[in-house]
Motif scaffolding. Structure first.
Motif, mmCIF file in Angstrom:
data_model
loop_
_atom_site.group_PDB
_atom_site.id
_atom_site.type_symbol
_atom_site.label_atom_id
_atom_site.label_comp_id
_atom_site.label_asym_id
_atom_site.label_seq_id
_atom_site.Cartn_x
_atom_site.Cartn_y
_atom_site.Cartn_z
ATOM 1 N N ILE A 1 0.847 -1.208 0.000
ATOM 2 C CA ILE A 1 0.000 0.000 0.000
ATOM 3 C C ILE A 1 0.871 1.242 0.000
ATOM 4 O O ILE A 1 0.624 2.182 -0.771
ATOM 5 N N ASN A 2 1.876 1.268 0.837
ATOM 6 C CA ASN A 2 2.772 2.429 0.876
ATOM 7 C C ASN A 2 3.465 2.637 -0.462
ATOM 8 O O ASN A 2 3.595 3.772 -0.927
ATOM 9 N N ARG A 3 3.892 1.561 -1.101
ATOM 10 C CA ARG A 3 4.538 1.674 -2.405
ATOM 11 C C ARG A 3 3.551 2.140 -3.476
ATOM 12 O O ARG A 3 3.840 3.029 -4.262
ATOM 13 N N ASP A 4 2.365 1.564 -3.472
ATOM 14 C CA ASP A 4 1.391 1.857 -4.527
ATOM 15 C C ASP A 4 0.792 3.257 -4.421
ATOM 16 O O ASP A 4 0.357 3.817 -5.423
ATOM 17 N N PHE A 5 0.749 3.818 -3.228
ATOM 18 C CA PHE A 5 0.122 5.123 -3.039
ATOM 19 C C PHE A 5 1.143 6.211 -2.702
ATOM 20 O O PHE A 5 0.845 7.170 -1.998
ATOM 21 N N THR A 6 2.321 6.056 -3.239
ATOM 22 C CA THR A 6 3.398 7.025 -3.065
ATOM 23 C C THR A 6 3.827 7.521 -4.432
ATOM 24 O O THR A 6 3.860 6.756 -5.397
ATOM 25 N N ALA B 1 -3.984 -0.673 -19.843
ATOM 26 C CA ALA B 1 -2.733 -1.399 -20.058
ATOM 27 C C ALA B 1 -1.538 -0.455 -20.023
ATOM 28 O O ALA B 1 -0.500 -0.773 -19.439
ATOM 29 N N VAL B 2 -1.693 0.718 -20.639
ATOM 30 C CA VAL B 2 -0.618 1.724 -20.608
ATOM 31 C C VAL B 2 -0.353 2.142 -19.164
ATOM 32 O O VAL B 2 0.800 2.219 -18.726
ATOM 33 N N PHE B 3 -1.425 2.421 -18.433
ATOM 34 C CA PHE B 3 -1.267 2.828 -17.039
ATOM 35 C C PHE B 3 -0.497 1.773 -16.248
ATOM 36 O O PHE B 3 0.464 2.083 -15.548
ATOM 37 N N TRP B 4 -0.931 0.524 -16.357
ATOM 38 C CA TRP B 4 -0.297 -0.534 -15.564
ATOM 39 C C TRP B 4 1.133 -0.813 -16.002
ATOM 40 O O TRP B 4 2.002 -1.089 -15.169
ATOM 41 N N ALA B 5 1.401 -0.724 -17.278
ATOM 42 C CA ALA B 5 2.777 -0.925 -17.750
ATOM 43 C C ALA B 5 3.687 0.161 -17.192
ATOM 44 O O ALA B 5 4.797 -0.121 -16.707
ATOM 45 N N ASN B 6 3.227 1.414 -17.252
ATOM 46 C CA ASN B 6 4.041 2.496 -16.717
ATOM 47 C C ASN B 6 4.153 2.420 -15.204
ATOM 48 O O ASN B 6 5.200 2.709 -14.632
ATOM 49 N N ALA B 7 3.083 1.976 -14.537
ATOM 50 C CA ALA B 7 3.144 1.798 -13.085
ATOM 51 C C ALA B 7 4.154 0.710 -12.718
ATOM 52 O O ALA B 7 4.870 0.822 -11.712
ATOM 53 N N ALA B 8 4.235 -0.328 -13.529
ATOM 54 C CA ALA B 8 5.220 -1.398 -13.267
ATOM 55 C C ALA B 8 6.634 -0.838 -13.268
ATOM 56 O O ALA B 8 7.451 -1.190 -12.412
ATOM 57 N N ILE B 9 6.903 0.045 -14.212
ATOM 58 C CA ILE B 9 8.225 0.680 -14.272
ATOM 59 C C ILE B 9 8.437 1.570 -13.047
ATOM 60 O O ILE B 9 9.439 1.461 -12.337
ATOM 61 N N ALA B 10 7.481 2.456 -12.809
ATOM 62 C CA ALA B 10 7.639 3.452 -11.743
ATOM 63 C C ALA B 10 7.721 2.820 -10.361
ATOM 64 O O ALA B 10 8.530 3.242 -9.534
#
Length: 70
Positions: free
Chosen positions: A7-12, A58-67
């Motif tokens: 949660i801390n990682r995903d909402f930071t 898909a674009v959002f999740w791909a970029n989130a995977a990187i970030a």
């Protein structure tokens, strides 16, 4: 990783690291071409709209995977 760490990682906010902005853009650009292909080859419809929404996700999740994971 436990749920609180996730949660801390995903909402930071994750400021881009070296090389990431170019990769984010490459993913968006490839998806833009595919979105145009979809709209040029399918009739305007709910299904077309859903396909474009799924591509945007898909674009959002791909970029989130990187970030989030580098």
């Amino acid at each position: 990783m436990d749920i609180k760490e996730r949660i801390n990682r995903d909402f930071t906010y994750h400021p881009p690291k070296s090389g990431q902005p170019e990769r984010f853009q490459a993913i968006r650009e490839t998806a833009r071409y595919f979105a145009l292909h979809i709209t040029e080859n399918t009739p305007a419809s709910r299904e077309q709209s859903l396909a474009l929404t799924a591509l945007e996700e898909a674009v959002f999740w791909a970029n989130a995977a990187i970030a989030r994971n580098e």
